[in-house]
Design an enzyme around this catalytic site. Sequence first.
Site, PDB file in Angstrom:
ATOM      1  N   ARG A  11       0.994  -1.120  -0.025  1.00 47.35           N
ATOM      2  CA  ARG A  11       0.065   0.004  -0.080  1.00 47.35           C
ATOM      3  C   ARG A  11       0.878   1.226   0.032  1.00 47.35           C
ATOM      4  O   ARG A  11       1.870   1.163   0.562  1.00 47.35           O
ATOM      5  CB  ARG A  11      -0.921   0.066   1.046  1.00 47.35           C
ATOM      6  CG  ARG A  11      -1.926   1.162   1.058  1.00 47.35           C
ATOM      7  CD  ARG A  11      -2.701   1.378   2.253  1.00 47.35           C
ATOM      8  NE  ARG A  11      -3.755   2.344   2.285  1.00 47.35           N
ATOM      9  CZ  ARG A  11      -4.360   2.912   3.349  1.00 47.35           C
ATOM     10  NH1 ARG A  11      -4.212   2.390   4.595  1.00 47.35           N
ATOM     11  NH2 ARG A  11      -5.454   3.903   3.117  1.00 47.35           N
ATOM     12  N   HIS A  12       0.260   2.289  -0.498  1.00 44.37           N
ATOM     13  CA  HIS A  12       1.150   3.472  -0.715  1.00 44.37           C
ATOM     14  C   HIS A  12       1.402   4.056   0.798  1.00 44.37           C
ATOM     15  O   HIS A  12       0.736   3.580   1.668  1.00 44.37           O
ATOM     16  CB  HIS A  12       0.406   4.590  -1.501  1.00 44.37           C
ATOM     17  CG  HIS A  12      -1.018   4.860  -0.795  1.00 44.37           C
ATOM     18  ND1 HIS A  12      -1.196   5.636   0.145  1.00 44.37           N
ATOM     19  CD2 HIS A  12      -2.041   4.270  -1.263  1.00 44.37           C
ATOM     20  CE1 HIS A  12      -2.542   5.691   0.501  1.00 44.37           C
ATOM     21  NE2 HIS A  12      -3.191   4.973  -0.620  1.00 44.37           N
TER      22      HIS A  12
ATOM     23  N   HIS B 209      -3.086   0.119  -3.531  1.00 45.81           N
ATOM     24  CA  HIS B 209      -4.106   0.581  -2.524  1.00 45.81           C
ATOM     25  C   HIS B 209      -4.307  -0.339  -1.374  1.00 45.81           C
ATOM     26  O   HIS B 209      -3.808  -1.458  -1.337  1.00 45.81           O
ATOM     27  CB  HIS B 209      -5.270   1.174  -3.024  1.00 45.81           C
ATOM     28  CG  HIS B 209      -5.075   2.320  -4.089  1.00 45.81           C
ATOM     29  ND1 HIS B 209      -4.875   3.484  -4.052  1.00 45.81           N
ATOM     30  CD2 HIS B 209      -4.805   2.019  -5.567  1.00 45.81           C
ATOM     31  CE1 HIS B 209      -4.684   4.162  -5.215  1.00 45.81           C
ATOM     32  NE2 HIS B 209      -4.594   3.316  -6.025  1.00 45.81           N
TER      33      HIS B 209
END
Length: 619
Positions: free
Chosen positions: A359-360, A546
């Site tokens: 995930r970012h 995400h």
Amino acid sequence: AEAQLYAKVANKHRGRSSSALLEPLLAKGFPAHIAQKALVATGQKTTEDAVKWLHSHCNDPSLDDPIPQEYALYLCPTGRLHSRLQDFWKESKRQCGKNRAHEVFPHITLCDFFTCEDQKVELLYDILKRVGDSFSQSFPPSISLTLHASPSYLGFFIDDSQANVFKSFAAAFASEASALADCHVKPSLKQFHLTLAHRFYPHHQKTLEQLAKCINPGEPCQWVAALYSRDMRFVHYQTLRALFQYKPQNIDELMINAGDLIYVNPAQQSNVSEGWVIGTSHRTGCRGFLPENYTERAHEADTWVKHREYVFDTASRSFPKEPNVKLNGEAHNLSVSRSVTNVPSLQNTALRRAVLVMRHGERVDQVFGKSWLQQCLTADGKYYRADLNFPSSLPRQKDSMKQFECDPPLSCCGIFQSRLIGEALLEQEVTVSYVYSSPALRCVQTAQHVLQGLKLNPKVRIRVEPGLFEWTKWEASRAIPNFMTTAELLEASYNIDTSYRTHFSLSSLVPSESYEDYVSRSSAVIKHITSACPSKGKGVILIVGHGSSLASLTRALAGLPSRDSGNFAQMVRKIPSLGMCFCEEQKEENKWQMVNPPVKTLTHGANTVFDWRNTILED
């Protein structure tokens, strides 16, 4: 009157040990029913344990509730066999993930859970000793264990003749407990077994069987009949363990210490703010909100209390040097099966293809809210840094700067997080060969800074794939954001692979897509990515996406069914910034398997806004 009633019960049914524990508590002024509750909750070990429990539960709103504990009688192995079983538990969890058997220690169920009033628990101790003594001579000197496997169960079954002794023992305990302690006890009617794995994915069966064949059931062992209790209010709850201390900032938050166990009801988390859970402390009985990233999943049995045990004398047991383990009736020699350990490990990551889905990092609107951009614009529309956690500048876009509201950048902490993960991967000597990113700016930035930490920038270029964008139903604007173009990203010095041809075009992303369409898109894009990267090549394919990407991509890659849409959102809420999942290719078996990521997760606390005038100068 209450104290006199308890005294009568104690004089009638208990020996000196119970009176010796209860009387000091009554002398300290504790009501009899609460003192008895404390003794039961601590296994009736010492008065000091009970006093400590009472002090910890001084604010427990359920302290006066007449809720009894639930009890179960288990037959448990000890010694070297127990150690080998624990080794299996640990290794099976590492290689195949957690299954239902990991919730409880190795055991054979003699009597399922039943309730018993606090003042009658001492009778159960007496019954266990009396029944144990009567069966001590008939207890088998050795127990024959046959390994049984199916697509959802793996465990040892007990020989029928020996199982009949256990059944008689359990029936005698149940009969006396029902008659003398007024408990409704049911002895187990199922075929006696010791579970090794339960409710696992079918494609893990082969690996689990190979690990189980390495267990020598003839290892020296002493069996004990143990009485355990649990809090019946939290039977269907999840159990979390606190990793750090947390001091409440608000009245509705829960004070926790490192190591505390917390009961959490998954059904009550839907309306809780992102990153938080509401739970009840096992140590204090208090309930409140706590940050989820301060915890990890614990086992169900971690909160159970061991009361008494009866040790069966097995000194005369003989052990064959090289016993055979029977798998569904077929004998397997352990000297052979020990060498057949065709199971994956992280030590040979460099020799396999692998996929790391990430995930970012922390995004600015996650810290400053949806109106973050308004806080950073001057009257003439120019950007300025209103807080040190805002980026020092924003990349240039041909359209209005308002586009960043729907496609926010990383915060400065998010940039630091990403670089730190890259440095950790470098330290673990992880070789990243390909990098894919969602078109969202925060994902491209995360990929860029991870590569900088790996010292691979500009050697490895970022392939921007629109198919990696999150479930579009979650877009607040109900429209697909206007992402930065490849030209704009290059102008901003992002290391983009301009030769890459996307599998999904930006125009193919549909606003408010169905969950089924999102799962289908994720499945197609992960197949495209793994096919586009040569199977002969070795190293890691890094995918920056995400929170939803971790489940939708890895489950499709590992051949697991997609999650139900009802709990998908709840699961995604638990994934922090830079959360990771790792899959390794098992080429000889033509499949991918999820294993532990090569680096640890990144955990940190919040740092709130500070105004020195309002804080220091305020009267």
